[in-house]
Design a protein around this motif. Structure first.
Motif, PDB file in Angstrom:
ATOM      1  N   VAL A 123       0.833  -1.288  -0.026  1.00 20.50           N
ATOM      2  CA  VAL A 123      -0.065  -0.169  -0.088  1.00 20.50           C
ATOM      3  C   VAL A 123       0.721   1.248  -0.026  1.00 20.50           C
ATOM      4  O   VAL A 123       0.645   2.350  -0.911  1.00 20.50           O
ATOM      5  CB  VAL A 123      -0.818   0.039   1.106  1.00 20.50           C
ATOM      6  CG1 VAL A 123      -1.471   1.456   1.377  1.00 20.50           C
ATOM      7  CG2 VAL A 123      -1.694  -1.045   1.146  1.00 20.50           C
ATOM      8  N   ASN A 124       1.766   1.353   0.874  1.00 24.91           N
ATOM      9  CA  ASN A 124       2.725   2.546   1.024  1.00 24.91           C
ATOM     10  C   ASN A 124       3.606   2.745  -0.326  1.00 24.91           C
ATOM     11  O   ASN A 124       3.748   3.873  -0.902  1.00 24.91           O
ATOM     12  CB  ASN A 124       3.651   2.558   2.311  1.00 24.91           C
ATOM     13  CG  ASN A 124       2.856   3.097   3.537  1.00 24.91           C
ATOM     14  OD1 ASN A 124       2.340   4.092   3.419  1.00 24.91           O
ATOM     15  ND2 ASN A 124       2.897   2.428   4.471  1.00 24.91           N
ATOM     16  N   ARG A 125       4.105   1.515  -1.042  1.00 27.14           N
ATOM     17  CA  ARG A 125       4.891   1.749  -2.008  1.00 27.14           C
ATOM     18  C   ARG A 125       4.006   2.324  -3.303  1.00 27.14           C
ATOM     19  O   ARG A 125       4.554   3.070  -3.815  1.00 27.14           O
ATOM     20  CB  ARG A 125       5.349   0.518  -2.356  1.00 27.14           C
ATOM     21  CG  ARG A 125       6.653  -0.071  -1.546  1.00 27.14           C
ATOM     22  CD  ARG A 125       7.533  -0.828  -2.358  1.00 27.14           C
ATOM     23  NE  ARG A 125       6.920  -1.944  -3.126  1.00 27.14           N
ATOM     24  CZ  ARG A 125       6.594  -3.327  -2.513  1.00 27.14           C
ATOM     25  NH1 ARG A 125       7.335  -3.542  -1.266  1.00 27.14           N
ATOM     26  NH2 ARG A 125       6.099  -3.975  -2.995  1.00 27.14           N
ATOM     27  N   PHE A 126       2.739   1.651  -3.310  1.00 25.34           N
ATOM     28  CA  PHE A 126       2.088   2.193  -4.369  1.00 25.34           C
ATOM     29  C   PHE A 126       1.603   3.805  -3.885  1.00 25.34           C
ATOM     30  O   PHE A 126       1.856   4.434  -5.199  1.00 25.34           O
ATOM     31  CB  PHE A 126       0.591   1.300  -4.251  1.00 25.34           C
ATOM     32  CG  PHE A 126      -0.491   2.246  -5.426  1.00 25.34           C
ATOM     33  CD1 PHE A 126      -0.510   1.712  -6.778  1.00 25.34           C
ATOM     34  CD2 PHE A 126      -1.482   2.969  -5.107  1.00 25.34           C
ATOM     35  CE1 PHE A 126      -1.483   1.937  -7.575  1.00 25.34           C
ATOM     36  CE2 PHE A 126      -2.487   3.280  -5.670  1.00 25.34           C
ATOM     37  CZ  PHE A 126      -2.492   2.997  -7.211  1.00 25.34           C
ATOM     38  N   LEU A 127       1.245   4.196  -2.943  1.00 23.36           N
ATOM     39  CA  LEU A 127       0.821   5.571  -2.692  1.00 23.36           C
ATOM     40  C   LEU A 127       2.235   6.514  -3.039  1.00 23.36           C
ATOM     41  O   LEU A 127       2.024   7.560  -3.679  1.00 23.36           O
ATOM     42  CB  LEU A 127       0.472   5.872  -1.280  1.00 23.36           C
ATOM     43  CG  LEU A 127      -0.882   5.067  -0.956  1.00 23.36           C
ATOM     44  CD1 LEU A 127      -1.233   5.423   0.634  1.00 23.36           C
ATOM     45  CD2 LEU A 127      -1.915   5.688  -1.781  1.00 23.36           C
ATOM     46  N   LEU A 128       3.275   5.870  -2.449  1.00 23.73           N
ATOM     47  CA  LEU A 128       4.694   6.959  -2.996  1.00 23.73           C
ATOM     48  C   LEU A 128       5.109   7.043  -4.428  1.00 23.73           C
ATOM     49  O   LEU A 128       5.448   7.897  -4.891  1.00 23.73           O
ATOM     50  CB  LEU A 128       5.588   6.110  -2.041  1.00 23.73           C
ATOM     51  CG  LEU A 128       5.729   6.386  -0.380  1.00 23.73           C
ATOM     52  CD1 LEU A 128       6.817   5.528   0.239  1.00 23.73           C
ATOM     53  CD2 LEU A 128       5.894   7.890  -0.029  1.00 23.73           C
ATOM     54  N   GLU A 129       4.736   5.685  -5.048  1.00 33.60           N
ATOM     55  CA  GLU A 129       5.194   5.639  -6.435  1.00 33.60           C
ATOM     56  C   GLU A 129       4.392   6.876  -7.349  1.00 33.60           C
ATOM     57  O   GLU A 129       4.728   7.125  -8.155  1.00 33.60           O
ATOM     58  CB  GLU A 129       5.359   4.335  -6.906  1.00 33.60           C
ATOM     59  CG  GLU A 129       6.505   3.525  -6.253  1.00 33.60           C
ATOM     60  CD  GLU A 129       6.290   2.014  -6.862  1.00 33.60           C
ATOM     61  OE1 GLU A 129       5.240   1.826  -7.561  1.00 33.60           O
ATOM     62  OE2 GLU A 129       7.092   1.426  -6.379  1.00 33.60           O
ATOM     63  N   HIS A 130       3.065   7.007  -6.914  1.00 30.40           N
ATOM     64  CA  HIS A 130       2.237   7.663  -7.658  1.00 30.40           C
ATOM     65  C   HIS A 130       2.018   9.075  -7.042  1.00 30.40           C
ATOM     66  O   HIS A 130       1.198   9.934  -7.539  1.00 30.40           O
ATOM     67  CB  HIS A 130       0.752   7.004  -7.807  1.00 30.40           C
ATOM     68  CG  HIS A 130       0.650   5.774  -8.380  1.00 30.40           C
ATOM     69  ND1 HIS A 130       1.225   4.533  -8.041  1.00 30.40           N
ATOM     70  CD2 HIS A 130       0.283   5.221  -9.910  1.00 30.40           C
ATOM     71  CE1 HIS A 130       1.222   3.757  -8.940  1.00 30.40           C
ATOM     72  NE2 HIS A 130       0.654   4.085 -10.057  1.00 30.40           N
ATOM     73  N   GLY A 131       2.939   9.241  -6.077  1.00 27.09           N
ATOM     74  CA  GLY A 131       2.792  10.759  -5.569  1.00 27.09           C
ATOM     75  C   GLY A 131       1.584  11.303  -4.537  1.00 27.09           C
ATOM     76  O   GLY A 131       1.569  12.282  -4.585  1.00 27.09           O
ATOM     77  N   PHE A 132       0.821  10.297  -4.123  1.00 25.23           N
ATOM     78  CA  PHE A 132      -0.202  10.501  -3.218  1.00 25.23           C
ATOM     79  C   PHE A 132       0.357  10.917  -1.848  1.00 25.23           C
ATOM     80  O   PHE A 132      -0.403  11.795  -1.129  1.00 25.23           O
ATOM     81  CB  PHE A 132      -1.154   9.375  -3.060  1.00 25.23           C
ATOM     82  CG  PHE A 132      -1.814   9.300  -4.492  1.00 25.23           C
ATOM     83  CD1 PHE A 132      -2.630   9.925  -4.841  1.00 25.23           C
ATOM     84  CD2 PHE A 132      -1.417   7.903  -5.179  1.00 25.23           C
ATOM     85  CE1 PHE A 132      -3.597   9.694  -5.960  1.00 25.23           C
ATOM     86  CE2 PHE A 132      -2.292   7.547  -6.218  1.00 25.23           C
ATOM     87  CZ  PHE A 132      -3.248   8.421  -6.906  1.00 25.23           C
TER      88      PHE A 132
END
Length: 277
Positions: A123-132
């Motif tokens: 979850v955190n990797r997805f949010l970090l990679e997409h700039g959220f």
């Protein structure tokens, strides 16, 4: 007379097993809770006057209540969705997916949430990679992590009994309500939901009681930052060897469980009377 003796001959071994295995340990626990050096009620006085222990009990009740409410809502929605599926194959497949969770170790399922919700998790990797987000969100090692784990583990215990209760409802009752002009929403709230409410209350009470005694999930997903009654009991017994205080804490937990059961019986009696009326 001979028939009565034969019946008792079959019943007495089971009764003796229940007394020895279940009742005697509970009675011994109650006796130990009154053996404090500070007097018969010394352990209870320390337990109920210490802010640390009160904080642990209130925190445990809060997590247990939140778990029961979330499981009740999600479980009812999921059970109703499975019940509403037209195809019998789809219903069996959905029930199999729900029951599949019982075949997986609780320890494995708990550690899996670290992979999903950890600082370097999915979850955190997805949010970090997409700039959220700019930094990882604290999704575990707090109340949220414990709540996610307990809901994930206990949700099937609500879904399956609710589905069984829904499947046992005579469909002619809802059909009769519709034939009298009632809309679908009114049929659900005034006919269908009251008939499934006892199963929902029973499931929520079971979830609440089980959450009160959870040890593995709070210890792993709480990271020793979310103390609950079970983790405190483990420390009192295995670290401090304070059996009197541990027995007092267990006795308070037992008392709360009995009170919840009495409340549940009152609620089911009222809902049953209301449904029959």
């Amino acid at each position: 007379m001979a028939g009565l003796l034969r019946r008792w001959a079959f019943t007495l071994p089971l009764l003796a097993f229940i007394v020895v295995v279940f009742d005697m340990p509970v009675l011994r626990m109650l006796a130990i809770s009154f053996e404090s050096d500070a007097g018969p009620l010394g352990a209870y006085h320390e337990l109920l006057t210490s802010p640390a222990y009160l904080r642990v009990m209130l925190g445990t009740f809060k997590v247990a209540l939140a778990t029961a409410l979330i499981c009740g809502v999600l479980g009812y929605v999921l059970a109703y969705w499975i019940y509403s599926l037209i195809s019998a194959r789809l219903r069996m497949a959905a029930l199999a997916l729900v029951g599949l969770s019982f075949w997986i170790s609780i320890l494995v399922r708990t550690y899996a949430w670290i992979v999903v919700l950890g600082n370097n998790g999915i979850v955190n990797r997805f949010l970090l990679e997409h700039g959220f987000i700019a930094s990882p969100l604290p999704l575990i090692y707090n109340d949220l992590g414990v709540l996610v784990g307990t809901v994930n583990l206990l949700l099937p215990l609500v879904v399956l009994p609710l589905y069984a209760a829904m499947s046992g409802i005579d469909r002619r009752l809802t059909q009769a309500a519709r034939s009298l002009g009632a809309k679908d929403l009114r049929v659900f709230w005034q006919v269908f939901f009251p008939l499934t409410l006892p199963a929902l209350l029973a499931g929520c009470m079971l979830i609440f009681i089980l959450t009160l005694g959870f040890l593995v999930t709070p210890a792993i997903l709480g990271g020793n930052r979310v103390p609950m009654i079970a983790t405190v009991l483990d420390s009192l017994i295995n670290v401090l060897s304070d059996w009197q205080l541990a027995a007092a804490l267990s006795s308070v937990l037992l008392l709360v469980t009995l009170m919840l059961y009495l409340i549940y019986k009152q609620l089911t009696a009222r809902t049953g009377a209301g449904a029959s009326a």
